[in-house]
Design a protein around this motif. Structure first.
Motif, PDB file in Angstrom:
ATOM      1  N   ASN A   1       0.807  -1.220   0.000  1.00 54.21           N
ATOM      2  CA  ASN A   1       0.000   0.000   0.000  1.00 54.21           C
ATOM      3  C   ASN A   1       0.846   1.278   0.000  1.00 54.21           C
ATOM      4  O   ASN A   1       0.368   2.339   0.397  1.00 54.21           O
ATOM      5  CB  ASN A   1      -0.942  -0.002   1.206  1.00 54.21           C
TER       6      ASN A   1
ATOM      7  N   ALA B   1      -0.910   3.739  -2.120  1.00 49.84           N
ATOM      8  CA  ALA B   1      -2.368   3.711  -2.012  1.00 49.84           C
ATOM      9  C   ALA B   1      -2.908   5.047  -1.535  1.00 49.84           C
ATOM     10  O   ALA B   1      -2.240   5.797  -0.815  1.00 49.84           O
ATOM     11  CB  ALA B   1      -2.799   2.614  -1.051  1.00 49.84           C
TER      12      ALA B   1
ATOM     13  N   SER C   1      -5.154  -0.791  -4.388  1.00 50.12           N
ATOM     14  CA  SER C   1      -4.443  -1.074  -3.143  1.00 50.12           C
ATOM     15  C   SER C   1      -4.192  -2.575  -3.092  1.00 50.12           C
ATOM     16  O   SER C   1      -4.336  -3.272  -4.110  1.00 50.12           O
ATOM     17  CB  SER C   1      -5.280  -0.621  -1.936  1.00 50.12           C
ATOM     18  N   THR C   2      -3.869  -3.093  -1.928  1.00 47.94           N
ATOM     19  CA  THR C   2      -3.627  -4.529  -1.796  1.00 47.94           C
ATOM     20  C   THR C   2      -4.915  -5.327  -1.755  1.00 47.94           C
ATOM     21  O   THR C   2      -4.883  -6.563  -1.768  1.00 47.94           O
ATOM     22  CB  THR C   2      -2.826  -4.828  -0.518  1.00 47.94           C
TER      23      THR C   2
END
Length: 201
Positions: free
Chosen positions: A97, A100, A145-146
């Motif tokens: 992230n 992010a 993001s993740t």
């Protein structure tokens, strides 16, 4: 006087022959079909990863020293390398992230198109690099993001016949509102594609 003599003679003993025949039906070969999604950077090289699974290292889908507002556009191609029609979709996410978005501050964004021709303007030297996909149908445009459930390749599954290809164009952008805290941060983008046979739940 007439005499009749009756003598019992042994009956003739023998084996009766019953004719028989038989026939066998032998079918042709039964061959299981294949469901095989392959990928590549262009139609010509979209046969990478034949067989189940695998990871395609797309080395040109990268950009260094990305500034807020800058972007890059690249194609990727999905091919049905098998013998049966399938439907596919996928998730787009990052390995960490570091880039992010957070709250009202922007981060890395991805736009994915069905079709489209990628164009890239400017260089790192001239400044403000800009990538776009001309002529494509926008499927998704969202921060990444993740989370693997945040961004899908397409809102609806895409159907692909055996031997057919689908060209996608992807734009990766660092949002204009990206904060100072993101300077020097780095991550990798993952596009995970999943195919299944038509009719599967």
């Amino acid at each position: 006087m007439l005499c009749l003599g009756i003598f019992a003679a042994p009956a003739a003993v023998g084996t009766m022959a019953y004719w028989t025949d038989e026939a066998t039906i032998e079918s042709g070969t039964f061959t299981a079909g294949t469901l095989d999604l392959t990928v590549g950077g262009t139609v010509a090289d979209s046969n990478y990863l034949p067989g189940p699974g695998g990871t395609y290292e797309y080395s040109t889908l990268t950009i260094a020293d990305l500034l807020p507002g800058e972007s890059i556009a690249r194609p990727f191609v999905v091919r049905n390398f098998g013998t049966t029609r399938f439907i596919y979709n996928g998730s787009v996410y990052t390995t960490n992230n570091a880039l992010a978005a957070s709250g009202t501050e922007g981060g890395l964004q991805v736009a994915i198109y069905a079709g489209g021709t990628p164009t890239n303007a400017a260089t790192q030297t001239t400044g403000y690099r800009s990538g776009s996909c001309a002529g494509g149908n926008l499927l998704k445009n969202q921060e990444v993001s993740t989370s693997t459930s945040t961004v899908k390749v397409s809102p609806a599954d895409i159907s692909l016949a055996p031997g057919a290809t689908q060209v996608h164009c992807v734009v990766v952008l660092l949002d204009l509102t990206a904060p100072n805290a993101l300077q020097g941060a780095r991550t990798q983008l993952i596009v995970k594609l999943d195919a299944k046979q038509v009719g599967a739940p």
